[in-house]
Design a protein around this motif. Structure first.
Motif, short mmCIF file in Angstrom:
data_model
loop_
_atom_site.label_atom_id
_atom_site.label_comp_id
_atom_site.label_asym_id
_atom_site.label_seq_id
_atom_site.Cartn_x
_atom_site.Cartn_y
_atom_site.Cartn_z
N LYS A 76 39.32 -5.76 71.75
CA LYS A 76 38.21 -6.59 71.31
C LYS A 76 36.92 -5.87 71.66
N ILE A 77 36.03 -5.81 70.69
CA ILE A 77 34.77 -5.09 70.92
C ILE A 77 33.59 -6.01 70.59
N ARG A 78 32.44 -5.65 71.14
CA ARG A 78 31.19 -6.34 70.83
C ARG A 78 30.20 -5.30 70.30
N ILE A 79 29.64 -5.57 69.13
CA ILE A 79 28.66 -4.67 68.54
C ILE A 79 27.29 -5.33 68.63
N GLU A 80 26.34 -4.62 69.20
CA GLU A 80 24.96 -5.11 69.30
C GLU A 80 24.07 -4.25 68.42
N THR A 81 23.14 -4.89 67.72
CA THR A 81 22.23 -4.16 66.85
C THR A 81 20.84 -4.77 66.92
N TRP A 82 19.85 -3.95 66.69
CA TRP A 82 18.47 -4.43 66.74
C TRP A 82 17.58 -3.55 65.86
N ALA A 83 16.49 -4.15 65.43
CA ALA A 83 15.51 -3.43 64.63
C ALA A 83 14.57 -2.65 65.53
N LYS A 84 14.06 -1.54 64.99
CA LYS A 84 13.05 -0.76 65.71
C LYS A 84 11.80 -0.66 64.83
N GLU A 85 10.93 0.27 65.16
CA GLU A 85 9.70 0.40 64.38
C GLU A 85 10.03 0.75 62.93
N ARG A 86 9.19 0.33 62.04
CA ARG A 86 9.39 0.62 60.64
C ARG A 86 8.32 1.59 60.14
N GLU A 87 8.65 2.32 59.08
CA GLU A 87 7.68 3.15 58.39
C GLU A 87 7.45 2.56 57.01
N SER A 88 6.70 3.28 56.18
CA SER A 88 6.35 2.72 54.88
C SER A 88 7.58 2.39 54.04
N ILE A 89 8.60 3.26 54.09
CA ILE A 89 9.80 3.00 53.29
C ILE A 89 11.08 3.03 54.13
N MET A 90 10.97 3.24 55.43
CA MET A 90 12.15 3.35 56.28
C MET A 90 12.17 2.24 57.33
N PHE A 91 13.33 1.59 57.42
CA PHE A 91 13.57 0.53 58.40
C PHE A 91 14.58 1.07 59.41
N MET A 92 14.19 1.12 60.67
CA MET A 92 15.03 1.71 61.71
C MET A 92 15.91 0.65 62.37
N ARG A 93 17.18 1.01 62.60
CA ARG A 93 18.11 0.09 63.23
C ARG A 93 19.03 0.86 64.17
N ASP A 94 19.24 0.33 65.39
CA ASP A 94 20.14 0.93 66.36
C ASP A 94 21.37 0.06 66.57
N TYR A 95 22.42 0.70 67.10
CA TYR A 95 23.67 0.00 67.39
C TYR A 95 24.23 0.48 68.73
N GLU A 96 24.92 -0.42 69.42
CA GLU A 96 25.76 -0.05 70.55
C GLU A 96 27.05 -0.85 70.47
N VAL A 97 28.16 -0.20 70.80
CA VAL A 97 29.49 -0.82 70.73
C VAL A 97 30.08 -0.84 72.13
N PHE A 98 30.55 -2.02 72.57
CA PHE A 98 31.07 -2.19 73.92
C PHE A 98 32.50 -2.74 73.87
N ASP A 99 33.28 -2.43 74.91
CA ASP A 99 34.60 -3.05 75.03
C ASP A 99 34.46 -4.35 75.83
#
Length: 246
Positions: A76-99
């Motif tokens: 069983k895993i847990r995936i966490e994601t969040w938004a970061k700073e954006r640019e004019s046409i780019m939306f930044m997103r990060d992920y971390e996966v945990f057991d």
């Protein structure tokens, strides 16, 4: 679950998610990560249904995945994601996966674009008219997704046809399908010897049902495999770098 601007989902690794070594396949892991991202934007009222009403959809442009350990069958895993700073046409997103114990298994950074499917045109993120709060001082890892070099079009090209199971809800090839195609280029022996530690993807164009593609792939240094996917018209579709430890 949405806490402190971080969205999380839990997944159970099933038998159809794993390879012959009982480890999750990279494309299935990416699908779970993207599903978590979709849940996040849906929570923010900017998911698939809301965007469809405006003639828009999210398109993944780049992704850099780092793998410490792959989960196995029945984990069983847990995936966490969040938004970061954006640019004019780019939306930044990060992920971390945990057991289940909280150990970090994988992490990734990604860059997304907003596309008007009626005009087949990238639009500026201001069109969303949405305020997003970002977690303070939290990044999966520093930097931006690298730009990958091109592998030249193969002299003896062998073309494959996009089939129904390759497609997503937007009637384009699912971004994880490209990864599956590249990983499937490894022989059984290569795959068993190569422990994939990093994956970088640059998407350039999209393929649709019935279109044909070929893959140019070469080992540029030990356990570093560069691949470029081409359409039948000779245009680049995407570039992939697989980094392993033998």
């Amino acid at each position: 679950m949405y806490i402190n601007n971080v969205y999380s989902r839990e997944f159970h690794i099933c038998g159809y998610d794993v390879d012959h070594n009982c480890r999750i396949t990279i494309d299935k892991l990416l699908c779970m990560m993207h599903e978590t991202a979709w849940s996040h934007v849906t929570h923010l009222k900017r998911g698939w249904q809301e965007l469809q009403a405006e003639g828009l959809f999210w398109a993944l442009a780049k992704l850099h995945l780092k793998i410490h350990k792959l989960p196995k069958w029945n984990d069983k895993i847990r995936i966490e994601t969040w938004a970061k700073e954006r640019e004019s046409i780019m939306f930044m997103r990060d992920y971390e996966v945990f057991d289940e114990t909280g150990e970090l298994l994988c992490c990734a950074i990604s860059e997304w674009m907003l596309v008007d499917y009626r005009l087949n045109k990238i639009v500026r993120l201001e069109r969303l008219n949405t305020h997003l709060d970002y977690p303070k001082d939290r990044v999966a890892f520093e930097g931006r997704v690298p730009r990958l070099p091109r592998v030249e079009f193969p002299e003896n090209s062998h073309f494959h046809t996009v089939v129904l199971s390759d497609l997503d809800m937007n009637q384009h090839v699912n971004n994880a399908s490209y990864v599956r195609w590249v990983v499937d280029r490894f022989s059984y022996e290569q795959y068993n010897q190569l422990q994939i530690k990093e994956l970088i993807i640059n998407y350039v164009n999209q393929l649709k049902a019935g279109e044909r593609y070929c893959i140019a792939m070469q080992e540029t240094s030990p356990a570093h495999f560069n691949a470029t996917l081409y359409g039948e018209d000779g245009k680049e579709v995407c570039k992939v770098l697989v980094i392993g430890a033998v």
